[in-house]
Design an enzyme around this catalytic site. Sequence first.
Site, mmCIF file in Angstrom:
data_model
loop_
_atom_site.group_PDB
_atom_site.id
_atom_site.type_symbol
_atom_site.label_atom_id
_atom_site.label_comp_id
_atom_site.label_asym_id
_atom_site.label_seq_id
_atom_site.Cartn_x
_atom_site.Cartn_y
_atom_site.Cartn_z
ATOM 1 N N GLU A 106 0.813 -1.221 0.000
ATOM 2 C CA GLU A 106 0.000 0.000 0.000
ATOM 3 C C GLU A 106 0.842 1.264 0.000
ATOM 4 O OE1 GLU A 106 -2.697 0.224 3.313
ATOM 5 O OE2 GLU A 106 -2.923 -1.951 3.289
ATOM 6 N N CYS B 131 -2.724 1.842 8.457
ATOM 7 C CA CYS B 131 -1.662 0.966 7.982
ATOM 8 C C CYS B 131 -2.107 -0.486 7.784
ATOM 9 C CB CYS B 131 -0.549 1.055 9.031
ATOM 10 S SG CYS B 131 0.782 -0.072 8.834
#
Length: 340
Positions: free
Chosen positions: A85, A326
């Site tokens: 990501e 996250c």
Amino acid sequence: MSLEELKKEFLKIGEKPYRGLQLYNYMHKNMNSDVLNINSFSKELRDKLNRDYYISDLKILERFDSKLDGTKKYLFLLEDNNIIEGVAMKYKYGYSACISTQVGCRMGCSFCASTKEGIIRNITPGEMLSEIYNIQRNLGIRLSNIVLMGSGEPLDNYLNVMKMLRILNDKNGQNFSFRNVTISTCGIVHKIYQLADEEIPVTLSVSLHFPFNELRSKIMPINNKYHIEEIIKACKYYVNRTNRRVTFEYTLIEGLNDGRECLDELKRILNGLLCHVNIIPLNPIKEFKYKKPEMDAVKIFVKELNKNGIPATVRRQMGADIDAACGQLRRSYMNEKGLL
Ligand code: SF4
């Protein structure tokens, strides 16, 4: 490859070293990755490079746009089909990107989605640069700040991170200032000392979150190896060596670390240290059963720190509508596709 390594590689294949500089400009200044399009190279050289070498590049698998604040969240597909990501956040001064340094993470912090399957592998310097270049190309912008705070513990992938930063900083590439880079760590103390001695003035950001060892060790296993006192000592060394203030991330969790006792201990341990505290109201994940505190409690916590001479602010939550915490997005994507 660094510029020097690239020049040597060209010599090795019987080419002039300046060709190395041309290729370096092509990759790192212009952010291109297809050697077949380098017009200044002969067809023979282009074919040779294409046959014997490759330029690491990743693909944007998906981009999610927050309707709340313009945050863009990326899922990148690596060449071995791993997924990582990255996030681009828009601020008044420009875009800041948060990039990943490892696929997964082995640090095991209980509140973090990135660590649930442990570490899969380190991300290479080329792949990290490719995260940055892809975001810049995709948005048609130049990033103002880069934060190594996506999945992974940057100091656990130390050499790759250092190499990436030096290429990013190189005037023949992006010429990106070290001062606009933040490296986050959960507290790998011996690497903080090493980083302090690198003579690169990046901002060090320590994910502290808990001021008591007993509590911190329960939620962040790294604390069993390096206690808070050792982290603070290393931070003092970092400040002395770099003249940069250290940032402490403190995720405020209702009923766990938002009380008076924690506040007083936090004030005590940070007293006299050149630092700034980022207070982050918990972004809950389903594997961690705690809640975020009321906003009033957050404000009181911040006010108390400031009153005692410890600069603190509340970190604005960005991209709350797109799983921007996250590791969350990758996990929900992989769950949806039956990959987990
Ligand atoms: S918070 Fe950072 S160090 Fe901790 S598990 Fe998540 S990615 Fe790793």
